[in-house]
Every structure is written in structure tokens, then in C-alpha cells.
Design a protein around this motif. Structure first.
Motif, PDB file in Angstrom:
ATOM      1  N   GLU A   2      66.616  66.075  84.472  1.00  0.00           N
ATOM      2  CA  GLU A   2      66.266  67.094  85.463  1.00  0.00           C
ATOM      3  C   GLU A   2      65.042  67.923  85.082  1.00  0.00           C
ATOM      4  O   GLU A   2      64.524  68.687  85.897  1.00  0.00           O
ATOM      5  N   TYR A   3      64.541  67.739  83.849  1.00  0.00           N
ATOM      6  CA  TYR A   3      63.369  68.487  83.387  1.00  0.00           C
ATOM      7  C   TYR A   3      62.151  67.583  83.199  1.00  0.00           C
ATOM      8  O   TYR A   3      61.141  68.028  82.691  1.00  0.00           O
ATOM      9  N   ARG A   4      62.230  66.356  83.636  1.00  0.00           N
ATOM     10  CA  ARG A   4      61.153  65.399  83.363  1.00  0.00           C
ATOM     11  C   ARG A   4      59.974  65.487  84.319  1.00  0.00           C
ATOM     12  O   ARG A   4      58.916  64.973  84.003  1.00  0.00           O
ATOM     13  N   ARG A   5      60.114  66.073  85.450  1.00  0.00           N
ATOM     14  CA  ARG A   5      59.016  66.094  86.414  1.00  0.00           C
ATOM     15  C   ARG A   5      58.420  67.485  86.598  1.00  0.00           C
ATOM     16  O   ARG A   5      57.621  67.699  87.490  1.00  0.00           O
ATOM     17  N   ASP A   6      58.820  68.409  85.732  1.00  0.00           N
ATOM     18  CA  ASP A   6      58.353  69.790  85.912  1.00  0.00           C
ATOM     19  C   ASP A   6      57.373  70.254  84.836  1.00  0.00           C
ATOM     20  O   ASP A   6      57.073  71.437  84.738  1.00  0.00           O
ATOM     21  N   GLY A   7      56.905  69.320  84.004  1.00  0.00           N
ATOM     22  CA  GLY A   7      55.953  69.689  82.965  1.00  0.00           C
ATOM     23  C   GLY A   7      56.579  70.071  81.638  1.00  0.00           C
ATOM     24  O   GLY A   7      55.878  70.434  80.694  1.00  0.00           O
ATOM     25  N   THR A   8      57.911  70.001  81.543  1.00  0.00           N
ATOM     26  CA  THR A   8      58.584  70.388  80.309  1.00  0.00           C
ATOM     27  C   THR A   8      58.124  69.534  79.131  1.00  0.00           C
ATOM     28  O   THR A   8      57.827  70.056  78.052  1.00  0.00           O
TER      29      THR A   8
ATOM     30  N   PRO B 164      75.252  66.637  71.267  1.00  0.00           N
ATOM     31  CA  PRO B 164      75.586  66.080  72.580  1.00  0.00           C
ATOM     32  C   PRO B 164      74.359  65.522  73.322  1.00  0.00           C
ATOM     33  O   PRO B 164      74.472  64.525  74.038  1.00  0.00           O
ATOM     34  N   LEU B 165      73.195  66.134  73.127  1.00  0.00           N
ATOM     35  CA  LEU B 165      71.972  65.615  73.747  1.00  0.00           C
ATOM     36  C   LEU B 165      71.537  64.313  73.069  1.00  0.00           C
ATOM     37  O   LEU B 165      71.017  63.409  73.736  1.00  0.00           O
ATOM     38  N   LEU B 166      71.749  64.198  71.771  1.00  0.00           N
ATOM     39  CA  LEU B 166      71.467  62.937  71.073  1.00  0.00           C
ATOM     40  C   LEU B 166      72.328  61.815  71.643  1.00  0.00           C
ATOM     41  O   LEU B 166      71.851  60.690  71.853  1.00  0.00           O
ATOM     42  N   VAL B 167      73.580  62.119  71.929  1.00  0.00           N
ATOM     43  CA  VAL B 167      74.489  61.132  72.524  1.00  0.00           C
ATOM     44  C   VAL B 167      73.987  60.745  73.915  1.00  0.00           C
ATOM     45  O   VAL B 167      73.941  59.556  74.269  1.00  0.00           O
ATOM     46  N   GLU B 168      73.597  61.734  74.703  1.00  0.00           N
ATOM     47  CA  GLU B 168      73.055  61.472  76.043  1.00  0.00           C
ATOM     48  C   GLU B 168      71.826  60.570  75.949  1.00  0.00           C
ATOM     49  O   GLU B 168      71.674  59.607  76.715  1.00  0.00           O
ATOM     50  N   HIS B 169      70.938  60.874  75.028  1.00  0.00           N
ATOM     51  CA  HIS B 169      69.723  60.101  74.786  1.00  0.00           C
ATOM     52  C   HIS B 169      70.093  58.658  74.414  1.00  0.00           C
ATOM     53  O   HIS B 169      69.558  57.695  74.968  1.00  0.00           O
ATOM     54  N   TYR B 170      71.001  58.506  73.475  1.00  0.00           N
ATOM     55  CA  TYR B 170      71.469  57.196  73.028  1.00  0.00           C
ATOM     56  C   TYR B 170      72.032  56.392  74.199  1.00  0.00           C
ATOM     57  O   TYR B 170      71.698  55.217  74.390  1.00  0.00           O
TER      58      TYR B 170
ATOM     59  N   SER C  79      54.483  61.316  61.884  1.00  0.00           N
ATOM     60  CA  SER C  79      55.044  60.066  62.388  1.00  0.00           C
ATOM     61  C   SER C  79      56.221  60.383  63.298  1.00  0.00           C
ATOM     62  O   SER C  79      56.979  61.310  63.036  1.00  0.00           O
ATOM     63  N   PRO C  80      56.385  59.588  64.340  1.00  0.00           N
ATOM     64  CA  PRO C  80      57.457  59.896  65.288  1.00  0.00           C
ATOM     65  C   PRO C  80      58.831  59.555  64.736  1.00  0.00           C
ATOM     66  O   PRO C  80      59.002  58.583  64.022  1.00  0.00           O
ATOM     67  N   ASP C  81      59.775  60.407  65.049  1.00  0.00           N
ATOM     68  CA  ASP C  81      61.180  60.054  64.850  1.00  0.00           C
ATOM     69  C   ASP C  81      61.786  59.842  66.232  1.00  0.00           C
ATOM     70  O   ASP C  81      62.107  58.728  66.597  1.00  0.00           O
ATOM     71  N   ILE C  82      61.869  60.929  67.005  1.00  0.00           N
ATOM     72  CA  ILE C  82      62.545  60.837  68.290  1.00  0.00           C
ATOM     73  C   ILE C  82      62.159  62.033  69.159  1.00  0.00           C
ATOM     74  O   ILE C  82      61.888  63.111  68.657  1.00  0.00           O
ATOM     75  N   PHE C  83      62.094  61.808  70.464  1.00  0.00           N
ATOM     76  CA  PHE C  83      61.939  62.928  71.392  1.00  0.00           C
ATOM     77  C   PHE C  83      62.708  62.605  72.655  1.00  0.00           C
ATOM     78  O   PHE C  83      62.935  61.443  72.984  1.00  0.00           O
ATOM     79  N   TYR C  84      63.106  63.669  73.342  1.00  0.00           N
ATOM     80  CA  TYR C  84      63.905  63.488  74.552  1.00  0.00           C
ATOM     81  C   TYR C  84      63.827  64.741  75.397  1.00  0.00           C
ATOM     82  O   TYR C  84      63.790  65.853  74.868  1.00  0.00           O
TER      83      TYR C  84
ATOM     84  N   GLY D  52      68.574  79.435  76.907  1.00  0.00           N
ATOM     85  CA  GLY D  52      69.262  79.268  75.636  1.00  0.00           C
ATOM     86  C   GLY D  52      69.866  77.897  75.397  1.00  0.00           C
ATOM     87  O   GLY D  52      70.219  77.551  74.281  1.00  0.00           O
ATOM     88  N   ARG D  53      69.988  77.078  76.436  1.00  0.00           N
ATOM     89  CA  ARG D  53      70.608  75.750  76.327  1.00  0.00           C
ATOM     90  C   ARG D  53      69.546  74.709  75.991  1.00  0.00           C
ATOM     91  O   ARG D  53      68.481  74.675  76.600  1.00  0.00           O
ATOM     92  N   ILE D  54      69.818  73.843  75.018  1.00  0.00           N
ATOM     93  CA  ILE D  54      68.869  72.796  74.637  1.00  0.00           C
ATOM     94  C   ILE D  54      68.746  71.781  75.768  1.00  0.00           C
ATOM     95  O   ILE D  54      69.742  71.242  76.253  1.00  0.00           O
ATOM     96  N   VAL D  55      67.486  71.534  76.195  1.00  0.00           N
ATOM     97  CA  VAL D  55      67.215  70.555  77.250  1.00  0.00           C
ATOM     98  C   VAL D  55      66.233  69.486  76.790  1.00  0.00           C
ATOM     99  O   VAL D  55      65.940  68.541  77.525  1.00  0.00           O
ATOM    100  N   GLY D  56      65.717  69.620  75.580  1.00  0.00           N
ATOM    101  CA  GLY D  56      64.801  68.627  75.047  1.00  0.00           C
ATOM    102  C   GLY D  56      64.511  68.895  73.591  1.00  0.00           C
ATOM    103  O   GLY D  56      64.786  69.990  73.075  1.00  0.00           O
ATOM    104  N   TYR D  57      63.953  67.884  72.933  1.00  0.00           N
ATOM    105  CA  TYR D  57      63.606  68.037  71.522  1.00  0.00           C
ATOM    106  C   TYR D  57      62.538  67.030  71.126  1.00  0.00           C
ATOM    107  O   TYR D  57      62.378  65.984  71.750  1.00  0.00           O
ATOM    108  N   PHE D  58      61.800  67.379  70.104  1.00  0.00           N
ATOM    109  CA  PHE D  58      60.858  66.485  69.433  1.00  0.00           C
ATOM    110  C   PHE D  58      61.143  66.597  67.943  1.00  0.00           C
ATOM    111  O   PHE D  58      61.220  67.710  67.410  1.00  0.00           O
ATOM    112  N   ILE D  59      61.306  65.460  67.296  1.00  0.00           N
ATOM    113  CA  ILE D  59      61.478  65.439  65.845  1.00  0.00           C
ATOM    114  C   ILE D  59      60.434  64.503  65.267  1.00  0.00           C
ATOM    115  O   ILE D  59      60.310  63.352  65.697  1.00  0.00           O
TER     116      ILE D  59
END
Length: 153
Positions: free
Chosen positions: A94-100, A18-24, A85-90, A62-69
């Protein structure tokens, strides 16, 4: 509290989809050209089985809020240089300005160092620029990648 874990693709893919879909939906330029989200699950599994896939997952309670692949393998032109080499990160908005994101990248770097990686490449989309984050993390500009859509929309 945000936690970071190295997780296996096979264990986390369904949960993170579901986060991949949100990212897309948020930033994919492929979507703008009519290309659907359709991950090659078998390729991810194969790379994981070969030991070449790195996944760091950010979780809040426990809930996924970000990932790096990333893909970890010797460089094609420099076989003695283990590279990421980069694949994807997201990271969810709501977690982008807090240092996550910076903390997640710190965990990625720690794991890459543990694996003996010599060079770590990342990318920033022109339309969704995160170079400020990368410069904060001591990345240096290395190469500019261009894209040209040549297929039919």
C-alpha cells in the motif's frame, strides 16, 4: 506521514519480523524451493556491533511499513573503497506508489554519504523488477547476477 529512521537491529528486529515474513511470503524464491525464513540473528548483531550494518526503517504513525538493510564495509578487492552491499529492502504494497521507496532510498543515500561510502550496490529480482525505481534514483546497471538452484527441493 511517513518518517525514516536509522535504527539498530537489536532494537527493531522483533518489531520488524512480521514484515520480514510478509516479504518472504510475497517474493522469496527461496520459499519456492522449500527454504524456510531463518535469519542469522547473531550475524546481524555481529555486523551491527562491528559498525557494518545499516538499517533504515520507514514508519507510518510509528508502525514499520518498510526497511532497507545494507552491509557497509571496504570492498574485498578495493580496501580503500568503502561500499554498501545489498542485504534486503521492502516496502508494504500500500506504500509502493506514493514515493515511500524513493524517499527511503534518499535517506539511505544521505547516511551512506555521511559514512563516506563510495559505491552503493542494489539489486532487483528478475521476477519482481524494480529497475524503474533504481533508474529514477540515478542508479546505473553495473552487473547481472545469475542463480542456479542445484540442491534438492
Amino acid at each position: 506521514m511517513i518518517t525514516f529512521h536509522i535504527e539498530r537491529f537489536v532494537d527493531v528486529y522483533a518489531e520488524m519480523y512480521p514484515l520480514l515474513v510478509e516479504h518472504y511470503e510475497e517474493i522469496s524464491q527461496h520459499r519456492e524451493h522449500g527454504v524456510p525464513l531463518d535469519p542469522q540473528v547473531d550475524v546481524y548483531q555481529s555486523r551491527e556491533n562491528a559498525g557494518n550494518l545499516l538499517m533504515v526503517i520507514a514508519r507510518d504513525a510509528g508502525r514499520i511499513v518498510g526497511y532497507f538493510i545494507g552491509i557497509v564495509a571496504p570492498a574485498l578487492h578495493y580496501k580503500s573503497c568503502l561500499s554498501c552491499s545489498p542485504d534486503i529492502f521492502y516496502v508494504q504494497r500500500e506504500y509502493r506508489r506514493d514515493g515511500t521507496a524513493a524517499a527511503m532510498f534518499g535517506h539511505v543515500e544521505k547516511e551512506l554519504r555521511r559514512r563516506g561510502v563510495k559505491v552503493w550496490m542494489v539489486g532487483s529480482k528478475h521476477a519482481h523488477n524494480v529497475t524503474q525505481l533504481f533508474e529514477h534514483l540515478s542508479f546505473e546497471p553495473f552487473e547481472i547476477t545469475y542463480a542456479k538452484w542445484i540442491g534438492e527441493d
